[in-house]
Design a protein around this motif. Structure first.
Motif, PDB file in Angstrom:
ATOM      1  N   MET A  77       0.829  -1.195   0.000  1.00  0.00           N
ATOM      2  CA  MET A  77       0.000   0.000   0.000  1.00  0.00           C
ATOM      3  C   MET A  77       0.868   1.252   0.000  1.00  0.00           C
ATOM      4  O   MET A  77       1.809   1.368   0.806  1.00  0.00           O
ATOM      5  CB  MET A  77      -0.928   0.009   1.217  1.00  0.00           C
ATOM      6  N   TYR A  78       0.538   2.161  -0.889  1.00  0.00           N
ATOM      7  CA  TYR A  78       1.190   3.464  -0.966  1.00  0.00           C
ATOM      8  C   TYR A  78       0.110   4.514  -0.818  1.00  0.00           C
ATOM      9  O   TYR A  78      -0.573   4.866  -1.779  1.00  0.00           O
ATOM     10  CB  TYR A  78       1.921   3.602  -2.305  1.00  0.00           C
ATOM     11  N   PHE A  79      -0.113   4.967   0.424  1.00  0.00           N
ATOM     12  CA  PHE A  79      -1.105   5.982   0.716  1.00  0.00           C
ATOM     13  C   PHE A  79      -0.432   7.358   0.685  1.00  0.00           C
ATOM     14  O   PHE A  79       0.668   7.523   1.228  1.00  0.00           O
ATOM     15  CB  PHE A  79      -1.724   5.776   2.096  1.00  0.00           C
ATOM     16  N   THR A  80      -1.094   8.324   0.081  1.00  0.00           N
ATOM     17  CA  THR A  80      -0.543   9.677  -0.003  1.00  0.00           C
ATOM     18  C   THR A  80      -1.642  10.703   0.212  1.00  0.00           C
ATOM     19  O   THR A  80      -2.823  10.422  -0.032  1.00  0.00           O
ATOM     20  CB  THR A  80       0.082   9.946  -1.380  1.00  0.00           C
ATOM     21  N   ALA A 134       8.771   1.082   4.843  1.00  0.00           N
ATOM     22  CA  ALA A 134       9.831   1.964   4.407  1.00  0.00           C
ATOM     23  C   ALA A 134       9.256   3.364   4.309  1.00  0.00           C
ATOM     24  O   ALA A 134       8.085   3.535   3.953  1.00  0.00           O
ATOM     25  CB  ALA A 134      10.395   1.518   3.056  1.00  0.00           C
ATOM     26  N   SER A 135      10.051   4.368   4.621  1.00  0.00           N
ATOM     27  CA  SER A 135       9.566   5.749   4.504  1.00  0.00           C
ATOM     28  C   SER A 135       9.228   6.052   3.055  1.00  0.00           C
ATOM     29  O   SER A 135      10.000   5.750   2.150  1.00  0.00           O
ATOM     30  CB  SER A 135      10.629   6.718   5.010  1.00  0.00           C
ATOM     31  N   ASN A 136       8.050   6.649   2.839  1.00  0.00           N
ATOM     32  CA  ASN A 136       7.659   6.986   1.463  1.00  0.00           C
ATOM     33  C   ASN A 136       7.996   8.420   1.090  1.00  0.00           C
ATOM     34  O   ASN A 136       7.679   8.873   0.000  1.00  0.00           O
ATOM     35  CB  ASN A 136       6.178   6.701   1.235  1.00  0.00           C
ATOM     36  N   GLY A 137       8.619   9.144   2.026  1.00  0.00           N
ATOM     37  CA  GLY A 137       9.043  10.498   1.729  1.00  0.00           C
ATOM     38  C   GLY A 137       7.925  11.516   1.672  1.00  0.00           C
ATOM     39  O   GLY A 137       8.166  12.667   1.294  1.00  0.00           O
ATOM     40  N   VAL A 138       6.705  11.132   2.041  1.00  0.00           N
ATOM     41  CA  VAL A 138       5.567  12.053   1.992  1.00  0.00           C
ATOM     42  C   VAL A 138       5.362  12.711   3.345  1.00  0.00           C
ATOM     43  O   VAL A 138       5.347  12.026   4.358  1.00  0.00           O
ATOM     44  CB  VAL A 138       4.286  11.308   1.571  1.00  0.00           C
TER      45      VAL A 138
END
Length: 389
Positions: free
Chosen positions: A204-207, A385-389
């Motif tokens: 999952m990549y939530f932003t 992992a940190s997604n940088g958001v």
């Protein structure tokens, strides 16, 4: 969304499917709003699927939903929230007179639809938006069935699913039709895809809405969405359907106390917006943030503070975990998540992130949107992992 209760009206059964090894991910994009362990992996492997997600919930960037593409023959589009706090696939149908805001699936128009003839009513303890847990009264009446489900070009026949035939008013705000449970013991289309050879994991990549490009990758990992190494932690032995890890302690703004610095099991629920802790834990967290955060008697289990004070408050919540190699690491909820917006009945008072309810320890979108997360069914572990958001 954490499911709490089911009342069986007629008997029904659910099916759980099997697993497979690595492949090119098929992604599912999200919007802002296990296979059983020990199974043999001896079949042709499917490629992963990528599904876009949309961001939803009144500007709070705490819930996401996506499109499972097609259900039935000929296919009908169905949008759903991918919910790690539940197990089954259910969505609004033309049988539901109370589903006034959601697109509804017409079962009579599908030649592959098979009615199971049984109904249940289920209730949720947490769910859409940032409604309080105590007094939360969200229920669905479901009718069991099977039909063909297609995701990212991957079709599965005879998938167990449920048609929503009645829902309480709390669901009226949802722009999506239903829920696909993504629990640690898969059911519905995810289980069917695993049974057909899809690798038994999803990511999952939530932003936030301003960033966009949220996605769900079924059957793989999208390494373009993060730069640091993934850190994995093992599920607790008693996890069952839940995605949950053991935490040795919590700190707030770098401080802790005897209430927070104790081991506890943390449930990760992508369908929940808020954080939910027992009252003693919630109030210990707030004690390190501001004495002006107090319970809101108008909505049991919630806390609030004058909205004009929110920008002045540091509220960094670190939840400690231990990786599979024994290394400690933290997952952090930053200060930006403290406020989830004004209360409806008092717009000068802002609801704060942590709700209280005994026997519940849950984190949701407010934490997950700051990390790329891998939900590894086959190895019963979670990766971050940190997604940088």
């Amino acid at each position: 969304m954490l499911r709490t209760l089911s009342f069986v009206i007629l008997n029904f059964s659910l099916s759980v499917f099997a697993t497979e090894g690595p492949a090119v991910p098929h992604k599912i994009l999200l919007s802002s709003r296990v296979a059983p362990i020990g199974k043999s992996l001896k079949r042709r492997q499917l490629s992963p699927a990528n599904v876009p997600l949309s961001d939803f919930f009144l500007g709070t960037d705490l819930q996401w939903f996506g499109n499972i593409s097609e259900v039935g023959t000929p296919p009908q589009n169905v949008t759903i929230a991918f919910d790690t706090g539940s197990s089954t696939l259910e969505f609004a149908s033309t049988l539901c007179s109370t589903c006034t805001n959601q697109p509804r699936f017409n079962s009579s128009a599908s030649s592959t639809f098979v009615d199971g003839g049984s109904e249940i009513t289920i209730a949720f303890a947490t769910g859409v938006g940032v409604t309080p847990v105590i007094g939360y009264n969200t229920e669905l009446t479901l009718r069991n069935a099977t039909d063909t489900v297609t995701v990212g070009g991957l079709a599965s026949p005879d998938v167990p699913l449920y048609l929503i035939t009645n829902q309480t008013a709390d669901f009226d705000i949802d722009p999506f039709s239903g829920i696909q449970g993504m629990s640690a013991q898969p059911e519905g289309f995810f289980a069917a895809l695993i049974d057909s050879g899809l690798p038994p994991l999803f990511s999952m990549y939530f932003t936030p809405l301003a960033v966009g490009n949220a996605e769900l990758t079924i059957g793989g990992i999208d390494e373009s969405k993060f730069t640091s190494e993934l850190t994995y932690a093992s599920q607790t032995e008693d996890a069952g359907d839940n995605w949950q890890l053991c935490s040795p302690g919590i700190s707030v703004n770098g401080k802790t106390n005897s209430v927070l610095d104790v081991p506890r099991t943390i449930v990760f629920d992508s369908g929940t917006s808020n954080v939910v802790f027992p009252t003693a834990t919630a109030e210990a967290i707030y004690s390190f943030i501001s004495p002006h955060i107090t319970p809101n008697p108008a909505e049991n289990g919630t806390y609030g503070i004058a909205c004009d004070l929110i920008p002045t408050l540091p509220a960094i919540i670190d939840i400690a975990f231990t990786s599979q190699d024994g290394t400690p690491f933290n997952l952090t909820i930053p200060s930006s998540e403290l406020s989830v917006g004004p209360f409806a009945d008092n717009t000068s008072l802002c609801q704060t992130l942590v709700n209280s309810f005994e026997n519940y320890t849950i984190v949701g979108g407010s934490l997950l949107k700051h990390y790329y997360s891998v939900w590894d069914v086959g190895n019963q572990r979670m990766g971050f992992a940190s997604n940088g958001v």
